[in-house]
Scaffold this motif. Structure first.
Motif, PDB file in Angstrom:
ATOM      1  N   VAL A   1      65.036 -43.785  56.229  1.00 25.51           N
ATOM      2  CA  VAL A   1      64.360 -44.465  57.240  1.00 25.51           C
ATOM      3  C   VAL A   1      63.413 -43.518  58.059  1.00 25.51           C
ATOM      4  N   GLU A   2      62.599 -44.259  58.621  1.00 24.08           N
ATOM      5  CA  GLU A   2      61.477 -43.641  59.369  1.00 24.08           C
ATOM      6  C   GLU A   2      62.325 -43.117  60.626  1.00 24.08           C
ATOM      7  N   PRO A   3      62.037 -41.965  61.064  1.00 25.15           N
ATOM      8  CA  PRO A   3      62.455 -41.276  62.206  1.00 25.15           C
ATOM      9  C   PRO A   3      62.554 -42.015  63.440  1.00 25.15           C
TER      10      PRO A   3
ATOM     11  N   GLU B   1      61.336 -39.108  69.418  1.00 26.09           N
ATOM     12  CA  GLU B   1      61.337 -40.574  69.593  1.00 26.09           C
ATOM     13  C   GLU B   1      62.546 -40.670  70.872  1.00 26.09           C
ATOM     14  N   LEU B   2      63.613 -40.032  70.456  1.00 28.59           N
ATOM     15  CA  LEU B   2      64.619 -40.331  71.601  1.00 28.59           C
ATOM     16  C   LEU B   2      64.314 -40.161  72.937  1.00 28.59           C
TER      17      LEU B   2
ATOM     18  N   ALA C   1      65.592 -44.489  66.976  1.00 27.10           N
ATOM     19  CA  ALA C   1      65.122 -44.730  68.327  1.00 27.10           C
ATOM     20  C   ALA C   1      65.065 -45.925  68.939  1.00 27.10           C
ATOM     21  N   ARG C   2      64.299 -46.833  67.893  1.00 28.48           N
ATOM     22  CA  ARG C   2      64.250 -48.165  68.206  1.00 28.48           C
ATOM     23  C   ARG C   2      65.695 -48.778  68.397  1.00 28.48           C
ATOM     24  N   TRP C   3      66.670 -48.441  67.448  1.00 24.95           N
ATOM     25  CA  TRP C   3      68.068 -49.081  67.812  1.00 24.95           C
ATOM     26  C   TRP C   3      68.525 -48.407  68.978  1.00 24.95           C
TER      27      TRP C   3
ATOM     28  N   ARG D   1      78.004 -43.101  74.749  1.00 25.01           N
ATOM     29  CA  ARG D   1      76.772 -42.762  73.880  1.00 25.01           C
ATOM     30  C   ARG D   1      76.478 -43.364  72.717  1.00 25.01           C
ATOM     31  N   ALA D   2      75.338 -43.343  72.107  1.00 23.10           N
ATOM     32  CA  ALA D   2      74.842 -43.748  70.724  1.00 23.10           C
ATOM     33  C   ALA D   2      75.278 -42.588  69.914  1.00 23.10           C
TER      34      ALA D   2
END
Length: 229
Positions: free
Chosen positions: A55-57, A94-95, A61-63, A25-26
């Motif tokens: 941070v932006e939410p 986003e996720l 998710a980009r990470w 998992r992340a």
């Protein structure tokens, strides 16, 4: 509620995490918690934090999107995620698009909260975020009820599946996987500090502390799971 309008307050992220949910998992730990459960192992996440945590939410998710396979799920903990309900809902939305099912299979979202399920499930402010979770571990940590329950710090906490995927991985049919002994702690090293991931088995934190102290490391804070060398 905590945080800065429009921002998600984040303490840290880590990959891979193998002790807080199904598979590999992340992990995303938010910053800020006013619940102050006695014996909490993440007291460094209690303060509301400052601009350095904001941070932006979409950023975590980009990470997650950038991570290599396998990513079987994302665990969000803290801190108290539901004290940032709007930003949490944005992050989870986003996720949902960050890791569509692929070679690693479906990606589940598991969120840890110190709020009792009886309150969380009825709270209007939690509704949008809950609708995006596959499962939730809900309830305050109670040290005297720490019996070694898998995925839970104490046995008063509830592991609640909320979707079909959540049921498949955390529900009655998967109970045998989670009724055994806790998987224990992961140990990470970052910026000269050793810190722990996961929920320790009874006595495990003391054994780890003694082992690290014997190697010349000292606690950064007596109430935090971090050591400095």
């Amino acid at each position: 509620m905590t945080g800065i309008a429009g921002k998600l307050m984040v303490n840290r992220t880590h990959y891979p995490v193998t002790v807080l949910g199904y598979g590999v998992r992340a992990g995303i730990w938010v910053q800020g918690c006013t619940l102050a459960c006695h014996g909490c192992l993440a007291q460094d996440t209690w303060p509301s934090g400052g601009p350095e945590h904001a941070v932006e939410p979409s950023e975590p998710a980009r990470w997650v999107r950038s991570l290599p396979d396998p990513v079987d799920g994302v665990t969000v903990s803290g801190g108290e995620p539901f004290q940032q309900p709007g930003a949490l809902a944005e992050l989870l939305a986003e996720l949902r698009t960050a890791r569509p099912s692929g070679p690693g299979g479906a990606v589940d979202i598991l969120v840890y909260s110190g709020y009792p399920w009886s309150r969380l499930s009825r709270a209007a402010w939690a509704r949008d975020a809950l609708a995006l979770c596959d499962a939730v571990v809900a309830g305050p940590y109670t040290r005297r009820r720490d019996t070694g329950a898998a995925l839970r710090g104490s046995d008063n906490q509830r592991l609640v599946p909320l979707t079909g995927l959540g049921e498949a991985r955390y529900g009655e049919g998967a109970r045998g996987r989670w009724e055994g002994e806790r998987p224990g702690l992961q140990v990470g090293v970052e910026h000269g500090r050793v810190w722990t991931i996961g929920i320790p088995r009874p006595g495990e934190r003391d054994r780890l502390r003694d082992s690290l102290t014997a190697r010349g490391l000292s606690p950064a804070d007596p109430e935090e799971g971090t050591w400095c060398g």
